[in-house]
Design a protein around this motif. Structure first.
Motif, PDB file in Angstrom:
ATOM      1  N   ARG A 129     -16.806 -26.710 -21.749  1.00 18.92           N
ATOM      2  CA  ARG A 129     -15.377 -26.768 -21.437  1.00 18.92           C
ATOM      3  C   ARG A 129     -14.665 -25.533 -21.979  1.00 18.92           C
ATOM      4  O   ARG A 129     -15.069 -24.949 -22.983  1.00 18.92           O
ATOM      5  N   GLY A 130     -13.603 -25.157 -21.301  1.00 20.15           N
ATOM      6  CA  GLY A 130     -12.750 -24.094 -21.792  1.00 20.15           C
ATOM      7  C   GLY A 130     -11.775 -24.623 -22.834  1.00 20.15           C
ATOM      8  O   GLY A 130     -11.767 -25.820 -23.157  1.00 20.15           O
ATOM      9  N   ALA A 131     -10.954 -23.739 -23.354  1.00 18.17           N
ATOM     10  CA  ALA A 131     -10.033 -24.126 -24.428  1.00 18.17           C
ATOM     11  C   ALA A 131      -8.639 -23.568 -24.181  1.00 18.17           C
ATOM     12  O   ALA A 131      -8.482 -22.454 -23.694  1.00 18.17           O
ATOM     13  N   VAL A 132      -7.648 -24.375 -24.523  1.00 19.97           N
ATOM     14  CA  VAL A 132      -6.250 -23.955 -24.544  1.00 19.97           C
ATOM     15  C   VAL A 132      -5.646 -24.479 -25.839  1.00 19.97           C
ATOM     16  O   VAL A 132      -5.747 -25.676 -26.122  1.00 19.97           O
ATOM     17  N   ALA A 133      -5.071 -23.600 -26.623  1.00 20.16           N
ATOM     18  CA  ALA A 133      -4.441 -24.019 -27.878  1.00 20.16           C
ATOM     19  C   ALA A 133      -3.123 -23.278 -28.045  1.00 20.16           C
ATOM     20  O   ALA A 133      -3.001 -22.103 -27.675  1.00 20.16           O
ATOM     21  N   PHE A 134      -2.140 -23.969 -28.587  1.00 21.84           N
ATOM     22  CA  PHE A 134      -0.829 -23.345 -28.813  1.00 21.84           C
ATOM     23  C   PHE A 134      -0.017 -24.235 -29.751  1.00 21.84           C
ATOM     24  O   PHE A 134      -0.357 -25.393 -29.999  1.00 21.84           O
ATOM     25  N   ASN A 135       1.061 -23.676 -30.264  1.00 23.86           N
ATOM     26  CA  ASN A 135       2.036 -24.439 -31.034  1.00 23.86           C
ATOM     27  C   ASN A 135       3.251 -24.705 -30.165  1.00 23.86           C
ATOM     28  O   ASN A 135       3.649 -23.846 -29.370  1.00 23.86           O
ATOM     29  N   VAL A 136       3.842 -25.874 -30.316  1.00 19.04           N
ATOM     30  CA  VAL A 136       5.109 -26.151 -29.657  1.00 19.04           C
ATOM     31  C   VAL A 136       6.121 -26.568 -30.732  1.00 19.04           C
ATOM     32  O   VAL A 136       5.872 -27.489 -31.510  1.00 19.04           O
ATOM     33  N   ARG A 137       7.204 -25.824 -30.793  1.00 18.01           N
ATOM     34  CA  ARG A 137       8.271 -26.133 -31.738  1.00 18.01           C
ATOM     35  C   ARG A 137       9.308 -27.005 -31.020  1.00 18.01           C
ATOM     36  O   ARG A 137       9.782 -26.650 -29.940  1.00 18.01           O
ATOM     37  N   ILE A 138       9.637 -28.128 -31.639  1.00 18.49           N
ATOM     38  CA  ILE A 138      10.553 -29.111 -31.047  1.00 18.49           C
ATOM     39  C   ILE A 138      11.791 -29.183 -31.937  1.00 18.49           C
ATOM     40  O   ILE A 138      11.692 -29.526 -33.118  1.00 18.49           O
ATOM     41  N   GLU A 139      12.960 -28.853 -31.362  1.00 20.32           N
ATOM     42  CA  GLU A 139      14.188 -28.779 -32.143  1.00 20.32           C
ATOM     43  C   GLU A 139      15.277 -29.636 -31.496  1.00 20.32           C
ATOM     44  O   GLU A 139      15.443 -29.618 -30.266  1.00 20.32           O
ATOM     45  N   THR A 140      16.014 -30.345 -32.345  1.00 16.51           N
ATOM     46  CA  THR A 140      17.113 -31.166 -31.839  1.00 16.51           C
ATOM     47  C   THR A 140      18.430 -30.924 -32.577  1.00 16.51           C
ATOM     48  O   THR A 140      19.486 -31.362 -32.101  1.00 16.51           O
ATOM     49  N   MET A 141      18.388 -30.246 -33.728  1.00 16.34           N
ATOM     50  CA  MET A 141      19.582 -30.077 -34.543  1.00 16.34           C
ATOM     51  C   MET A 141      19.600 -28.671 -35.139  1.00 16.34           C
ATOM     52  O   MET A 141      18.547 -28.039 -35.302  1.00 16.34           O
ATOM     53  N   ALA A 142      20.770 -28.221 -35.488  1.00 11.14           N
ATOM     54  CA  ALA A 142      20.920 -26.911 -36.129  1.00 11.14           C
ATOM     55  C   ALA A 142      20.500 -26.948 -37.583  1.00 11.14           C
ATOM     56  O   ALA A 142      20.119 -25.923 -38.158  1.00 11.14           O
ATOM     57  N   HIS A 143      20.564 -28.123 -38.201  1.00 14.69           N
ATOM     58  CA  HIS A 143      20.197 -28.260 -39.613  1.00 14.69           C
ATOM     59  C   HIS A 143      19.931 -29.726 -39.896  1.00 14.69           C
ATOM     60  O   HIS A 143      20.295 -30.627 -39.120  1.00 14.69           O
ATOM     61  N   ALA A 144      19.273 -29.992 -41.026  1.00 14.19           N
ATOM     62  CA  ALA A 144      19.030 -31.373 -41.437  1.00 14.19           C
ATOM     63  C   ALA A 144      20.343 -32.039 -41.829  1.00 14.19           C
ATOM     64  O   ALA A 144      21.293 -31.369 -42.274  1.00 14.19           O
ATOM     65  N   THR A 145      20.370 -33.358 -41.657  1.00 14.97           N
ATOM     66  CA  THR A 145      21.583 -34.092 -42.025  1.00 14.97           C
ATOM     67  C   THR A 145      21.196 -35.477 -42.521  1.00 14.97           C
ATOM     68  O   THR A 145      20.060 -35.938 -42.341  1.00 14.97           O
ATOM     69  N   HIS A 146      22.112 -36.151 -43.168  1.00 14.86           N
ATOM     70  CA  HIS A 146      21.868 -37.431 -43.824  1.00 14.86           C
ATOM     71  C   HIS A 146      21.453 -38.493 -42.795  1.00 14.86           C
ATOM     72  O   HIS A 146      22.144 -38.712 -41.795  1.00 14.86           O
ATOM     73  N   SER A 147      20.298 -39.139 -43.047  1.00 17.70           N
ATOM     74  CA  SER A 147      19.802 -40.117 -42.076  1.00 17.70           C
ATOM     75  C   SER A 147      20.639 -41.391 -42.060  1.00 17.70           C
ATOM     76  O   SER A 147      20.675 -42.103 -41.054  1.00 17.70           O
ATOM     77  N   GLY A 148      21.313 -41.679 -43.188  1.00 23.26           N
ATOM     78  CA  GLY A 148      22.162 -42.865 -43.202  1.00 23.26           C
ATOM     79  C   GLY A 148      23.460 -42.659 -42.461  1.00 23.26           C
ATOM     80  O   GLY A 148      23.958 -43.554 -41.765  1.00 23.26           O
ATOM     81  N   MET A 149      23.994 -41.461 -42.549  1.00 22.09           N
ATOM     82  CA  MET A 149      25.281 -41.182 -41.906  1.00 22.09           C
ATOM     83  C   MET A 149      25.145 -41.021 -40.389  1.00 22.09           C
ATOM     84  O   MET A 149      26.004 -41.468 -39.632  1.00 22.09           O
ATOM     85  N   PHE A 150      24.036 -40.384 -39.941  1.00 17.90           N
ATOM     86  CA  PHE A 150      23.931 -40.054 -38.518  1.00 17.90           C
ATOM     87  C   PHE A 150      22.745 -40.710 -37.813  1.00 17.90           C
ATOM     88  O   PHE A 150      22.596 -40.585 -36.604  1.00 17.90           O
ATOM     89  N   GLY A 151      21.894 -41.394 -38.587  1.00 12.92           N
ATOM     90  CA  GLY A 151      20.753 -42.064 -37.970  1.00 12.92           C
ATOM     91  C   GLY A 151      21.192 -43.143 -36.996  1.00 12.92           C
ATOM     92  O   GLY A 151      22.103 -43.928 -37.284  1.00 12.92           O
ATOM     93  N   GLY A 152      20.569 -43.189 -35.842  1.00 12.97           N
ATOM     94  CA  GLY A 152      20.952 -44.146 -34.816  1.00 12.97           C
ATOM     95  C   GLY A 152      21.829 -43.539 -33.745  1.00 12.97           C
ATOM     96  O   GLY A 152      21.991 -44.120 -32.671  1.00 12.97           O
ATOM     97  N   ALA A 153      22.379 -42.358 -34.030  1.00 13.92           N
ATOM     98  CA  ALA A 153      23.217 -41.668 -33.038  1.00 13.92           C
ATOM     99  C   ALA A 153      22.672 -40.291 -32.688  1.00 13.92           C
ATOM    100  O   ALA A 153      22.801 -39.824 -31.560  1.00 13.92           O
ATOM    101  N   VAL A 154      22.037 -39.639 -33.668  1.00 14.25           N
ATOM    102  CA  VAL A 154      21.522 -38.285 -33.469  1.00 14.25           C
ATOM    103  C   VAL A 154      19.994 -38.332 -33.419  1.00 14.25           C
ATOM    104  O   VAL A 154      19.360 -38.857 -34.343  1.00 14.25           O
ATOM    105  N   PRO A 155      19.373 -37.798 -32.368  1.00  7.05           N
ATOM    106  CA  PRO A 155      17.906 -37.806 -32.300  1.00  7.05           C
ATOM    107  C   PRO A 155      17.323 -36.725 -33.210  1.00  7.05           C
ATOM    108  O   PRO A 155      17.638 -35.547 -33.087  1.00  7.05           O
TER     109      PRO A 155
END
Length: 466
Positions: A215-241
């Motif tokens: 078999r041949g090979a394909v490998a790579f990294n994928v960066r997944i981003e949803t926010m500009a910075h980390a934030t409090h999970s209690g304050m924004f959890g449930g609304a911000v992915p």
């Protein structure tokens, strides 16, 4: 070839076997890890030892240690060079063919030493196996070539007609980054009618195999981003992915419920496979009781002829540093296998297109560091293949089988490009319990002796033109 000649070869292999293993152990004790984080002096030391072994045969016109620029550095004034490789050549005589002998002298990192039963670079024999990093992959392959040449000399004398070329690479475990340039720069010295790539395995310790599909090979990294910075999970959890939620949902789209890949545009090959049942899969893979296999179709078809996608790493806060925050970014390593017959670029485009299409919540995806390797199917109609099958029967006293390998040897495509007329024979010494790349890698010694005889018989057959 006469039975008497085969007997002479086997007797020499048997008589010299203790010395062969001692020399293998000397080579194994050199921790020649080619990864950038490890001392390159060890790879140089290993190359020097391999060159010494090749010179000891006394048959080569020259034996050198050479380097070539890594891919992309060819036109630089001061190019980055790859790891040292050993090259040698003996010209053919009287119209005889030339055989190129390939193996690699670099090894994988040992990993965690506590997971080894004995020190990884101190070869240890127990229960008929030699345990050490590189004992099988691939320093045993190096010694196959050395021992086979010595046996050929014993059987035919030093003035045999067969031409020999040697290429013992020093960076196979680090993506063979200078391989294509090395071939091109040293083409005249390496040109051959048949090429033995001694970096695969056998069906089991008693049954030899010729690897006919990779078999041949394909490998790579994928960066997944949803926010500009980390934030409090209690304050924004449930609304911000957060990025981990997006990563989990995205990765889940890659497979069907049974674990088969679910990416449109990925193809499978039509390969005939030997019998191989679930019990053997469990034994050889270490699959836990109660955990079911994945995929559909014949088991070997899943491993040899169908695509596979694996997540091999995720960069995110570890548990020790897991604060109560929503994670803004996750980096995922994807390692995939390409079925023979499909171009890896086509595979990469289909896979990254699928990820982009299925990104949840509008998550931003960035693809990084792609690496592509061609699949390979062997043309088994040539005379060298026939000689190798006959040699395997002679060496193992058992008919060989044709098998596929789920893993990849991407540089074979470079061999095909540089030497399109050469027959490529993918052989090796590994067996299902050898655990290459893993802790407690090992070599089955009785099977190894048969592999030594096999290659020597093959060289004798090629010399005699049988």
């Amino acid at each position: 070839m006469s039975e008497q000649l085969e007997t002479v070869i086997k007797q020499h292999i048997d008589t010299a076997f203790e010395t062969t293993i001692e020399e293998l152990c000397e080579l194994v004790r050199i921790p020649s890890v080619s990864w950038p984080a490890f001392d390159p002096a060890h790879v140089q030391q290993s190359a020097e030892k391999v060159a010494e072994l090749m010179r000891s045969t006394g048959v080569f016109e020259f034996v050198d240690i050479r380097r070539a620029p890594v891919a992309g550095q060819e036109n630089e004034a001061d190019p980055e060079l790859g790891q040292p490789a050993v090259i040698a050549r003996r010209p053919a005589k009287n119209g005889a063919p030339t055989v190129l002998l390939y193996a690699h002298h670099d090894v994988q990192p040992p990993g965690k030493e506590e997971e080894w039963d004995t020190p990884p670079f101190e070869p240890t024999e127990r229960n008929g196996r030699l345990y050490a990093r590189g004992a099988a992959d691939d320093k045993a392959g190096v010694m196959v070539h050395v021992a086979a040449i010595r046996a050929l000399i014993e059987a035919k004398g030093e003035d045999f007609d067969l031409g020999l070329a040697v290429f013992i690479e020093g960076e196979e475990e680090w993506a063979s980054q200078s391989f294509a340039n090395f071939l091109h720069e040293n083409r005249a010295e390496l040109e051959a009618d048949a090429i033995i790539v001694a970096d695969s395995g056998n069906w089991d310790v008693d049954t030899p195999a010729l690897t006919v599909a990779l078999r041949g090979a394909v490998a790579f990294n994928v960066r997944i981003e949803t926010m500009a910075h980390a934030t409090h999970s209690g304050m924004f959890g449930g609304a911000v992915p957060d990025a981990m939620l997006a990563a989990v949902k995205l990765l889940d789209t890659l497979w069907d419920e049974d674990g088969s890949v679910a990416v449109e545009g990925l193809t499978s090959a039509d390969l005939t496979t030997p019998e191989y049942d679930e019990a053997r899969l469990r034994e050889e893979s270490g699959l836990l009781d109660g955990v079911s296999p994945i995929g559909r179709g014949e088991i070997l078809s899943r491993m040899w002829a169908q695509p596979a996608i694996t997540v091999t790493g995720i960069d995110a806060p570890n548990i020790a540093n897991a604060s109560n925050t929503l994670i803004p970014s996750v980096l995922v390593r994807i390692s995939a296998r390409v079925a023979p017959g499909q171009d890896p670029q086509e595979f990469y485009d289909a896979l990254t297109g699928h990820l982009t299409k299925h990104a949840p919540f509008g998550a931003k995806l960035t693809f990084e560091d792609p690496g592509l390797g061609q699949a390979f199917s062997v043309d088994t109609s040539g005379p060298a293949v026939a000689h190798m099958r006959a040699a395997m029967t002679g060496g193992f006293d058992r008919e060989p089988i044709d098998m596929g390998i789920g893993g990849s040897i991407p540089f074979i495509a470079d061999l095909v490009d540089e030497f399109p007329q050469a027959e490529i024979l993918v052989t090796g010494v590994e067996d299902p319990d050898g655990r290459p790349h893993s802790p407690n890698e090992s070599l089955h010694l009785a099977s190894y002796k048969k592999a030594l005889a096999t290659e020597a018989i093959f060289l004798a057959r090629m010399n005699d033109g049988l």
